[in-house]
Design a protein around this motif. Sequence first.
Motif, PDB file in Angstrom:
ATOM      1  N   GLU A 105       6.709  -4.547 -12.282  1.00 47.02           N
ATOM      2  CA  GLU A 105       6.503  -3.824 -13.535  1.00 47.02           C
ATOM      3  C   GLU A 105       7.088  -4.580 -14.719  1.00 47.02           C
ATOM      4  OE1 GLU A 105       7.519   0.531 -15.592  1.00 47.02           O
ATOM      5  OE2 GLU A 105       8.015   0.153 -13.486  1.00 47.02           O
ATOM      6  N   SER A 139       5.084  -6.427 -17.881  1.00 41.19           N
ATOM      7  CA  SER A 139       5.397  -6.027 -19.255  1.00 41.19           C
ATOM      8  C   SER A 139       5.714  -7.239 -20.117  1.00 41.19           C
ATOM      9  CB  SER A 139       6.578  -5.051 -19.264  1.00 41.19           C
ATOM     10  OG  SER A 139       6.241  -3.843 -18.621  1.00 41.19           O
ATOM     11  N   THR A 192      -0.256  -8.255 -11.396  1.00 44.58           N
ATOM     12  CA  THR A 192      -0.534  -6.851 -11.084  1.00 44.58           C
ATOM     13  C   THR A 192      -1.445  -6.686  -9.869  1.00 44.58           C
ATOM     14  OG1 THR A 192      -2.377  -6.868 -12.681  1.00 44.58           O
ATOM     15  CG2 THR A 192      -0.219  -6.139 -13.469  1.00 44.58           C
TER      16      THR A 192
END
Length: 433
Positions: free
Chosen positions: A308, A312, A396
């Motif tokens: 995550e 980001s 991802t």
Amino acid sequence: MIRTADDTGGRPVSAAPCPDCGAATTGGGVYVSWCAACDWNVDPGAPDEEPRGRVERVRRRLARRHGEQLFAELREADGGESAGRGRSGRLATALALAVHGFTFALLAAGIALVVLGEGFHAVLGAVLVLLAVLLRPRFGSLRRAVAHRPVLRRADAPHLFALLDEVAGTVGTAGVSTVAVSTEVNASVESHGVRRRRLLTVGLGLWETLSPQERIALLGHEFGHYAHGDTRHGLVIASAFETLGTWAYALAPRPSESLFDDAANLMTAPFRLAVDGVTHLLDHLTLRQSQRAEYLADGTAARVGGTEAAASVMDRLLCAGVLERALEREAVAGRTRRSGRAAGEDGGPTVWERVARHAAAVPESEYERLRRRGERRGHSVDATHPPTHLRHRMITGRPVREPLLVLDAARAALVDAELDAARRTLARELSKG
């Protein structure tokens, strides 16, 4: 007519139907209004300008092609393989050594002519020696690299350096000896000098917009280049590129203002083509490997900081232009305020707090638009990086990783306190323009 909210405090804005497909448009306010259904207006501006120079244009084309090929090859990999040298790496090292060998051959020939020759030959020898000195391998100067920027060393920031050592140790490499702080929307680790002392440059334009865990992912990526053996970070190849750049600058064609200029350009053309050819070949041998190293460094960021956080960080890099424009506006606005306000000394928000708020307000729809725009343009940070949207998709698209290192709020506050003096110094400089 659909009512929505923009990022400027939740004020409602109108989302008109898409003129192409009739679906509701996305965005509005200070952001581009576009259609997620058919990509209408996803890229309203002109494409990025074509890079100047034949070498840089070829680099960009190679970067896009290698980035897409490597994405297809690595998307099923677990991210644990090393960039290694391989056959291309060994050939690149041999070619770089040949570039340096030519420089030393010039030096040897020049010295021989000075010592043994007379008249014209001695003058020619002196010219060759001067050329060899100009083209000598350069190791980089740490002192020049940190000039005019706030600098931190271990005694100045023990908590920051302890964190850097921990991240580097987790990645499997050594830490840094010096930290420089800038206003850039970027971060990097570079080696300087014969002893190859490492310098971390922290760009507050990026650092201040990241959460503590995202900072861990960013550092994991930067140290990952050394852990995976990125050849373009190595001394031999990096200095060969510098030497070739010096040759290209010296041999650049002169403006055609006289017959002498035309004759000089004609005489230097074969040498210019030779330098371009060697540079293209060295690029061809190293760009694919460098792009692989970028993907692997991204994998390291996800392993150390978590999937995550790594994703980001990639989003922040994708909207780097948005953040750079925010900094430019702060610089302009700062010149109309007293310097204390710009540094936050009157109790108001600092420059960095305002930039961080701006970054936090960027909606997910804008990130998605930038990804789609990047896919159309093949956007990358520069020629040594794969397209940014592919890097994001690589992170991802793999199994979610939990972070190996977690930076808690208390420890993050200690690190922030050590950066506070640099933060204030750069805020004042930014306010002065």
